[in-house]
Design a protein around this motif. Structure first.
Motif, PDB file in Angstrom:
ATOM      1  N   VAL A  11       0.868  -1.173   0.000  1.00 14.99           N
ATOM      2  CA  VAL A  11       0.000   0.000   0.000  1.00 14.99           C
ATOM      3  C   VAL A  11       0.907   1.226   0.000  1.00 14.99           C
ATOM      4  CG1 VAL A  11      -1.751   1.284   1.280  1.00 14.99           C
ATOM      5  CG2 VAL A  11      -1.840  -1.214   1.194  1.00 14.99           C
ATOM      6  N   VAL A  12       0.785   2.062  -1.029  1.00 17.32           N
ATOM      7  CA  VAL A  12       1.647   3.251  -1.117  1.00 17.32           C
ATOM      8  C   VAL A  12       0.926   4.511  -0.662  1.00 17.32           C
ATOM      9  CG1 VAL A  12       3.174   2.273  -2.857  1.00 17.32           C
ATOM     10  CG2 VAL A  12       1.201   3.608  -3.581  1.00 17.32           C
ATOM     11  N   LEU A  13      -0.407   4.475  -0.629  1.00 17.18           N
ATOM     12  CA  LEU A  13      -1.189   5.576  -0.072  1.00 17.18           C
ATOM     13  C   LEU A  13      -2.343   4.960   0.703  1.00 17.18           C
ATOM     14  CD1 LEU A  13      -1.305   8.735  -0.109  1.00 17.18           C
ATOM     15  CD2 LEU A  13      -3.039   8.504  -1.878  1.00 17.18           C
ATOM     16  N   GLN A  14      -2.264   5.075   2.015  1.00 19.34           N
ATOM     17  CA  GLN A  14      -3.291   4.497   2.883  1.00 19.34           C
ATOM     18  C   GLN A  14      -4.645   5.129   2.597  1.00 19.34           C
ATOM     19  OE1 GLN A  14      -2.986   2.020   5.123  1.00 19.34           O
ATOM     20  NE2 GLN A  14      -0.802   1.779   4.736  1.00 19.34           N
ATOM     21  N   PRO A  15      -5.743   4.397   2.835  1.00 15.21           N
ATOM     22  CA  PRO A  15      -7.069   4.994   2.647  1.00 15.21           C
ATOM     23  C   PRO A  15      -7.188   6.266   3.497  1.00 15.21           C
ATOM     24  CG  PRO A  15      -7.251   2.632   3.003  1.00 15.21           C
ATOM     25  CD  PRO A  15      -5.824   3.007   3.277  1.00 15.21           C
ATOM     26  N   GLN A  16      -7.574   7.354   2.856  1.00 14.84           N
ATOM     27  CA  GLN A  16      -7.689   8.634   3.543  1.00 14.84           C
ATOM     28  C   GLN A  16      -8.526   9.606   2.732  1.00 14.84           C
ATOM     29  OE1 GLN A  16      -3.845  11.008   3.278  1.00 14.84           O
ATOM     30  NE2 GLN A  16      -3.133   8.982   2.605  1.00 14.84           N
ATOM     31  N   THR A  17      -8.907  10.703   3.379  1.00 16.02           N
ATOM     32  CA  THR A  17      -9.613  11.783   2.691  1.00 16.02           C
ATOM     33  C   THR A  17      -8.598  12.862   2.363  1.00 16.02           C
ATOM     34  OG1 THR A  17     -11.652  11.335   3.896  1.00 16.02           O
ATOM     35  CG2 THR A  17     -11.450  13.503   2.853  1.00 16.02           C
ATOM     36  N   LEU A  18      -8.456  13.158   1.072  1.00 13.82           N
ATOM     37  CA  LEU A  18      -7.539  14.197   0.627  1.00 13.82           C
ATOM     38  C   LEU A  18      -8.312  15.483   0.359  1.00 13.82           C
ATOM     39  CD1 LEU A  18      -5.404  12.219  -1.998  1.00 13.82           C
ATOM     40  CD2 LEU A  18      -4.877  12.641   0.416  1.00 13.82           C
ATOM     41  N   THR A  19      -7.761  16.612   0.794  1.00 16.72           N
ATOM     42  CA  THR A  19      -8.342  17.915   0.491  1.00 16.72           C
ATOM     43  C   THR A  19      -7.342  18.786  -0.271  1.00 16.72           C
ATOM     44  OG1 THR A  19      -7.653  18.735   2.660  1.00 16.72           O
ATOM     45  CG2 THR A  19      -9.918  17.888   2.470  1.00 16.72           C
TER      46      THR A  19
END
Length: 127
Positions: A11-19
């Motif tokens: 996983v290179v970008l964990q599940p998250q909310t990007l703004t």
């Protein structure tokens, strides 16, 4: 390409909310020939929000990041696949036919007004 040939997934970008625009940590290719990114968008909000995914490689001579392949802008939840591999045919916004460089990273560029995008990125290396 036979998906069974891919043998290591991270996983290179964990599940998250990007703004705001984001990038993964620098990834180090330790002898793999190619990589496949699975970019998952689960929600978007804001005014006309979009997310565009890319694979960038580091140009050691110039000391800069170079875009290898970029997705089309995603405006609804869904799944995007990007590949860098010398054994796949180059396809606009999906794949580029070349060897995966030593240093690379994944990026996400947001569009729209006050965008918020829930996403994650996994990388699967090809021997």
């Amino acid at each position: 390409m036979n998906p069974r040939q891919y043998t290591k997934t991270v996983v290179v970008l964990q599940p998250q909310t990007l703004t705001q625009d984001a990038q993964s940590a620098v990834q180090f290719n330790n002898g793999w020939v190619g990589v496949r990114l699975d970019c998952e968008v689960t929600a978007l909000s804001g005014t006309s929000p979009t997310a565009t995914f890319a694979i960038e490689s580091y140009d050691e001579a110039a000391g800069t990041w170079v875009t290898e392949v970029t997705s089309t802008a995603v405006s609804a939840p869904g799944h995007v696949v990007l590949q860098v591999d010398p054994r796949v045919a180059s396809v606009n916004n999906q794949a580029v036919q070349r060897i995966l460089p030593r240093r690379w990273r994944a990026t996400v560029t947001l569009g729209g007004t006050n965008p918020a995008v829930d996403c994650s990125i996994a990388a699967t290396y090809a021997p």
